[in-house]
Write an enzyme that holds these catalytic residues in place. Sequence first.
Site, PDB file in Angstrom:
ATOM      1  N   LYS A  85      83.426 -37.420  54.657  1.00 28.79           N
ATOM      2  CA  LYS A  85      84.727 -36.743  54.539  1.00 28.79           C
ATOM      3  C   LYS A  85      85.770 -37.575  55.278  1.00 28.79           C
ATOM      4  CE  LYS A  85      86.069 -31.912  54.716  1.00 28.79           C
ATOM      5  NZ  LYS A  85      85.866 -30.704  55.498  1.00 28.79           N
ATOM      6  N   ILE A  86      86.816 -37.906  54.557  1.00 30.19           N
ATOM      7  CA  ILE A  86      87.805 -38.867  55.064  1.00 30.19           C
ATOM      8  C   ILE A  86      89.206 -38.274  54.963  1.00 30.19           C
ATOM      9  CG2 ILE A  86      88.825 -41.133  54.523  1.00 30.19           C
ATOM     10  CD1 ILE A  86      86.137 -42.130  53.998  1.00 30.19           C
TER      11      ILE A  86
END
Length: 219
Positions: A85-86
């Site tokens: 998750k960025i």
Amino acid sequence: MELYLDTANIEHIKEVAALGFISGVTTNPSLLAKEDPKIDIKKRILEIHQLVGGHLSVEVNSLDTNGMLKEADEIISWFPEATIKIPMIPAGLAATKELYKKDIPTNVTLIFSPTQALAAANAGATYVSVFMGRLDDIAVDSYAVLNEIGEIWEKQCLDSSIIAASIRHPLHIIQAAKAGADISTVPYKVLMQSLQHPLTDKGVDAFVADYQKMMSMKK
Ligand code: E4P
């Protein structure tokens, strides 16, 4: 539309995973800290992975591309199926592109507009997480934003899956499905609330009472 649980709470995950209708879990640093600020992140993530087995998004904490990529490598070393998750920041787009080249799934998070969603999709994001509750909090109609993104996705035939996140109430789940989101990631309380209906409870009570009446007459 698939349903994910948006939490890092083991008891909640155990309870809901056993019901058989969720296919993944999303976490973020705030959800982990809410459980215990001193939490062993790797241990908790692996516990969640064992319980659910499906999608599990684990967020990086660095704000620069190299730091994000290093964290992604570490998470992948914990379990190779992890989705990284960025955050939707320019450095995050570059990290997403690098991970895309390596075939590592990414979930670009903190998306609040169609242009952000488009940029993430073009960087190769596997998932784009659009935050509904936080948009409503600032008086922006999250349903309208999600609808617009859904319309663009359909017209442009984009590959990234749309996750409706920051879900605050069951109506958000309905709106997400109507807008064409592929997934809705929902907090435990809202997910359990979405299963309830007073007429179901009333109906179950009546069936139980009538069954018991029949049984007592047989005695
Ligand atoms: C999920 O991926 C998000 O991190 C989460 O839905 C954020 O929700 P919040 O706005 O309630 O913190």
